[in-house]
Scaffold this motif. Sequence first.
Motif, short mmCIF file in Angstrom:
data_model
loop_
_atom_site.label_atom_id
_atom_site.label_comp_id
_atom_site.label_asym_id
_atom_site.label_seq_id
_atom_site.Cartn_x
_atom_site.Cartn_y
_atom_site.Cartn_z
N LEU A 53 53.02 25.60 44.27
CA LEU A 53 52.22 26.37 43.32
C LEU A 53 50.80 26.62 43.83
O LEU A 53 50.27 27.73 43.71
CB LEU A 53 52.16 25.65 41.97
N GLY A 54 50.19 25.60 44.39
CA GLY A 54 48.83 25.74 44.90
C GLY A 54 48.75 26.72 46.06
O GLY A 54 47.86 27.58 46.11
N SER A 55 49.71 26.63 46.99
CA SER A 55 49.71 27.51 48.15
C SER A 55 50.05 28.94 47.75
O SER A 55 49.45 29.90 48.25
CB SER A 55 50.73 27.01 49.18
N ALA A 56 51.03 29.11 46.85
CA ALA A 56 51.42 30.45 46.41
C ALA A 56 50.27 31.12 45.67
O ALA A 56 50.00 32.32 45.87
CB ALA A 56 52.65 30.37 45.52
N SER A 57 49.58 30.39 44.82
CA SER A 57 48.44 30.94 44.08
C SER A 57 47.35 31.40 45.04
O SER A 57 46.74 32.46 44.85
CB SER A 57 47.88 29.90 43.11
N ALA A 58 47.11 30.60 46.07
CA ALA A 58 46.11 30.97 47.07
C ALA A 58 46.52 32.24 47.79
O ALA A 58 45.69 33.13 48.06
CB ALA A 58 45.92 29.83 48.07
N GLY A 59 47.82 32.37 48.11
CA GLY A 59 48.31 33.57 48.78
C GLY A 59 48.18 34.81 47.93
O GLY A 59 47.80 35.89 48.42
N ILE A 60 48.50 34.69 46.63
CA ILE A 60 48.38 35.83 45.71
C ILE A 60 46.93 36.28 45.59
O ILE A 60 46.64 37.49 45.64
CB ILE A 60 48.94 35.44 44.32
N CYS A 61 46.03 35.34 45.43
CA CYS A 61 44.60 35.69 45.33
C CYS A 61 44.10 36.33 46.63
O CYS A 61 43.33 37.30 46.60
CB CYS A 61 43.78 34.44 45.02
N GLU A 62 44.56 35.80 47.76
CA GLU A 62 44.13 36.33 49.05
C GLU A 62 44.57 37.78 49.25
O GLU A 62 43.77 38.62 49.65
CB GLU A 62 44.71 35.46 50.17
N ILE A 63 45.83 38.07 48.95
CA ILE A 63 46.34 39.43 49.17
C ILE A 63 45.67 40.41 48.23
O ILE A 63 45.43 41.57 48.59
CB ILE A 63 47.88 39.46 49.02
N GLY A 64 45.34 39.96 47.03
CA GLY A 64 44.70 40.84 46.08
C GLY A 64 43.30 41.24 46.48
O GLY A 64 42.84 42.35 46.19
N VAL A 65 42.61 40.36 47.17
CA VAL A 65 41.22 40.60 47.53
C VAL A 65 41.06 41.18 48.93
O VAL A 65 40.23 42.07 49.17
CB VAL A 65 40.40 39.29 47.42
N PHE A 66 41.89 40.74 49.88
CA PHE A 66 41.59 40.99 51.29
C PHE A 66 42.54 41.93 52.03
O PHE A 66 42.38 42.12 53.23
CB PHE A 66 41.55 39.65 52.04
#
Length: 300
Positions: free
Chosen positions: A18-31
């Motif tokens: 969950l922690g890693s997936a959440s980080a990935g989702i936030c990353e793709i949305g911003v960068f």
Amino acid sequence: MSPINNQDKKQSALARVLGSASAGICEIGVFHPVDTISKRLMSNSTKVSNLSQFNSVIFKLHANDPLGKRLVSLFPGLGYAAVYKILQRVYKYGGQPFANEFLSNNFKSSFNDTFGEKTGKALMSATAGSLIGIGEVVLLPLDVLKIKRQTNPESFKGRGFLQIIKDEGFALYRGWGWTAARNAPGSFALFGGNAFAKEYILGLKDYSQATWSQNFISSIFGASASLIVSAPLDVIKTRIQNKNFENPESGVQILKKMLQNEGITSFFKGLTPKLLTTGPKLVFSFALAQSLIPFFDKLF
């Protein structure tokens, strides 16, 4: 104060996912647009001497379009990018602790006897990251499709995802050796730089107890080291992957051409914008994952 021991608290597998997936989702949305710019700069083999040429490299066929259309053109392959990035972050950030625990359970005394307790712990984290980085080649097809969408969309010729998988098959793993060669030192430096910062600069005994600001600081060290170490192989990997499906080139061919036509500095093309763009992206996702995994562990 953290407990005085040299063993990190173990989080659950669910928390790591969950922690890693959440980080990935936030990353793709911003960068994602930033990543597109970086990939297009690395793929460019011509000299850029003015703003017009730079504009053409970044926006390609949309260089003369209105600003809105040019900005939209920086979002190609978003579907591939989202799937790839989430899976990659879950595998990398969520998988490295498992590899680290395996090394700690089986080789901790060897690392400590050879390098000392503090350095041994940091090097175990780095080695675990390297092992996970090599295994990351299983996700290579998604990375290939993402990069082609960003840098060479003409290669798709109207084909959808399933048709490309059917047509290309194992050709989508082209460049896997260069990818593994790039990931091994890159991931070693990422997790190693992060661990050394926590161990020697921040003085943490239990890395999982780091605050958001401490994770952010240590991630800067890890991300910077990773990008610098992996830069030459990353350029070759990107150029292998952005070629048309019908006209592939091997890494050796690309390496020879780069040396002959562009010189040794070509291996670090895009490094400065990558440090300024991919660097913050990697710092952001790495720090976020390290903070969210303990959060989800406490939550569940």
